[in-house]
Motif scaffolding. Sequence first.
Motif, PDB file in Angstrom:
ATOM      1  N   ALA A  69       0.845  -1.200   0.000  1.00 34.98           N
ATOM      2  CA  ALA A  69       0.000   0.000   0.000  1.00 34.98           C
ATOM      3  C   ALA A  69       0.881   1.252   0.000  1.00 34.98           C
ATOM      4  O   ALA A  69       1.961   1.268   0.582  1.00 34.98           O
ATOM      5  N   ASP A  70       0.397   2.272  -0.654  1.00 35.48           N
ATOM      6  CA  ASP A  70       1.179   3.512  -0.781  1.00 35.48           C
ATOM      7  C   ASP A  70       0.874   4.426   0.406  1.00 35.48           C
ATOM      8  O   ASP A  70       0.290   5.497   0.257  1.00 35.48           O
TER       9      ASP A  70
ATOM     10  N   GLY B 179       9.231   4.782   2.539  1.00 33.86           N
ATOM     11  CA  GLY B 179       8.685   4.264   3.783  1.00 33.86           C
ATOM     12  C   GLY B 179       9.192   2.915   4.215  1.00 33.86           C
ATOM     13  O   GLY B 179       9.313   2.651   5.404  1.00 33.86           O
ATOM     14  N   LEU B 180       9.450   2.017   3.263  1.00 39.13           N
ATOM     15  CA  LEU B 180       9.888   0.666   3.602  1.00 39.13           C
ATOM     16  C   LEU B 180      11.249   0.406   2.965  1.00 39.13           C
ATOM     17  O   LEU B 180      11.421   0.613   1.754  1.00 39.13           O
ATOM     18  N   ASN B 181      12.181  -0.069   3.779  1.00 40.19           N
ATOM     19  CA  ASN B 181      13.505  -0.404   3.253  1.00 40.19           C
ATOM     20  C   ASN B 181      13.562  -1.855   2.823  1.00 40.19           C
ATOM     21  O   ASN B 181      12.978  -2.735   3.464  1.00 40.19           O
TER      22      ASN B 181
ATOM     23  N   GLU C 278       6.521   0.941  -7.619  1.00 45.20           N
ATOM     24  CA  GLU C 278       6.831   0.428  -6.274  1.00 45.20           C
ATOM     25  C   GLU C 278       6.834   1.595  -5.300  1.00 45.20           C
ATOM     26  O   GLU C 278       7.862   2.020  -4.794  1.00 45.20           O
ATOM     27  N   THR C 279       5.661   2.110  -5.039  1.00 46.46           N
ATOM     28  CA  THR C 279       5.560   3.392  -4.354  1.00 46.46           C
ATOM     29  C   THR C 279       5.864   3.328  -2.863  1.00 46.46           C
ATOM     30  O   THR C 279       5.944   4.360  -2.209  1.00 46.46           O
ATOM     31  N   ALA C 280       6.028   2.128  -2.308  1.00 46.53           N
ATOM     32  CA  ALA C 280       6.258   2.034  -0.865  1.00 46.53           C
ATOM     33  C   ALA C 280       7.626   1.488  -0.502  1.00 46.53           C
ATOM     34  O   ALA C 280       7.990   1.512   0.664  1.00 46.53           O
ATOM     35  N   VAL C 281       8.363   0.973  -1.465  1.00 47.90           N
ATOM     36  CA  VAL C 281       9.605   0.258  -1.149  1.00 47.90           C
ATOM     37  C   VAL C 281      10.791   0.978  -1.773  1.00 47.90           C
ATOM     38  O   VAL C 281      10.794   1.281  -2.973  1.00 47.90           O
ATOM     39  N   ASN C 282      11.807   1.207  -0.945  1.00 48.80           N
ATOM     40  CA  ASN C 282      13.031   1.848  -1.424  1.00 48.80           C
ATOM     41  C   ASN C 282      13.955   0.841  -2.099  1.00 48.80           C
ATOM     42  O   ASN C 282      13.865  -0.367  -1.854  1.00 48.80           O
TER      43      ASN C 282
END
Lengths: 309, 375
Positions: B238-239, B251-253, B353-357
């Motif tokens: 989720a974004d 937000g998420l690594n 991939e809007t939530a994961v770096n």
Amino acid sequence: MDHDRLPIVSGRRRRPIALAIVAAVVVGSGCVAPGPAPTDPPSGTPLATARPTGTGGSTSAATPSPSPAPATPVIDPLPIELSLASFTIVCESWDAEPPPDAIECDDAAELALASIGADGAGRVVRLDVAFGAPCAGTAPCARRADARRVVARSATFETLSVQVDRDDAGHLRVWPPVGEAMIPPAPFSAPAPRAPDVGPDAPAELRDRVALAFCGTEEISTPDEFATQSRRCFLDGVAGWTPVELISVDATGESGVVTTILRYDGRGGIARFVRSADAWSAARCAITPIDTIAVFVITSPCGRLDPRP
Amino acid sequence: MTRSLAALGAVAAILLAATPVLAGEPDPGHADLFQHDPGDARIVLDWHFSNINYPAWFKTSAQSELETFWEEPTANNSNVPRFDNGGDNIGGGAMTYTVQGTSPCTGAPLWIGCNPVGGVRAFVIYVRVIPSQTAPTWMWYQRDGTCQDLYDGNPFPDDGFPTSVCFSVMRVIAHEATHLTLLRPHYDAGADDETLMQSRTPTPNGSPLYWNRRNFLRCDAAAAQLEYGLANPAGRYADCFSVVPGDGARGLNSTMTLTTPTTITRCWNVSATVAGRLALANVADYEDLRNTPLAGRTVRIDRRPANSTTWTNGLFTATASSSASGANWSRAITTSTAGTYVYRATFLTTAEETAVNSSNSAMWTIQWTTIGCPS
């Protein structure tokens, strides 16, 4: 004890682009303001300067594309290290629940800024994110959920448009910015500035706030009891780049009275302070005009604010 | 109890520090009301109607909501408990459609749906009968598939209820099911497109896009993913993680590790298989998302000569699998020339991939030799 009480209740031409410094303008009571005047452009820095052009993060100078429809998308645009909450973002509504392949407003805004490049993006103050690919001439644009047209404007109203869409595999892609005719703010008849008391427990930012053109207090005691005129005033203020404030007091929710203070400073996201269940929270968000008596809704992207007690 | 809004004359600048985020945060106050840890099976909640004689449209809507829309994998890629009535109408929780004029949960006079307590299998979701004597102007959209009052004498006989305000029973049930499984408090600060957990139920006028939302919005989904993990690790996050956990820009690594040696000697004409793990960070803040494999994501493998600083990017790629532990990607590495090369494997995030770096790079060296090699 979780129950929902009712709601009580939202001819393009290419131009060279230069930039300027932000200047907030507060207009007086009842006057028609053309919006803030552009400030002197600084040393010719264009809105679109450097943008990523290939893998590995290389960049090259990029001025607005010479054609309204750039031939190739930007490859691997570098994300811009700026909070979207620092921009005024107006998102077009899809009118009904958007389909799964719809491009989110924040995704389009982020990609558009990446396409414009870091230097230019740092001078953008406002993004209008519409549906549908850009179209040439007078032909109506096909309205598509999987295509977005982002219009970026600087403080001096210089304007770029950026197309964001999906390729055949469904992946997002962004196209180089295209220079547009300068779009000034819409005229706005601002009401008198006021900053009504919103209670002793309000955060300091609210207790001591600057009075802005005050669009009114909406008191909602039955569903759909929106103060349409006040809400229209607020939206028009945003359209006019003019600082405005609106208060909404909703007595129908399960959490008791929910008080919302919306403030637009003329720049940046819509500041939204919410008092619910005896606690305050705040964020800067985008705004989405809607074709109903509610006139607009507050939507993402949001950046949380931490109000001081 | 409307607040008085007296005029205030103070003048001061608003100085608020905006955190550098691109989206909101998972619904604040979320909790796995049904205990769930990474790797645990998805919980199934049995349920039934309190009365089998409820209107057909209500039963159809409620069942569709709980058993189909609630777990729709695009909007709800989480392991939040799902609902299944087992094909009977007994046991588990109860769906109660009641004409009661005050809330069965709080006694409040204004109510439309409620759930008295979360995290119990013998739950009750109450839905108010509308229109009714105590709410004569409200109506459910799903009754007739329209917000028009069809029972005002045209085309059907007047039922005596002058309905003018329309709600979605499916959104209300989704909201109450979220109270049951994930979130007791409301999230009134959430934006219209972030959550369906505001204390006010929207009408088509107030939220033309989401008044009839039948599944999570982005920050509801983010909260459910944190508490219950992903249903499909190859699906989307989720974004809405930019504030919590709030790592990096998105937000998420993600983390990239090697499970094969970092130094390998191999004949130049024999491949060397390298393997590793690509997953979310394995830290407590990620709750049930910790160490989730980034299945389906591409691992890019670059190479440079040991005596050079210039990388050749994307010489090889691998695709991560959904293995819950250990290696979840591998790649046979080959060369056309002998010599010593340094390799690195990296996950590079994408626009979708809007939530994961992007991940760190895991590096290794292969000495490709000609000595003693088969011809």
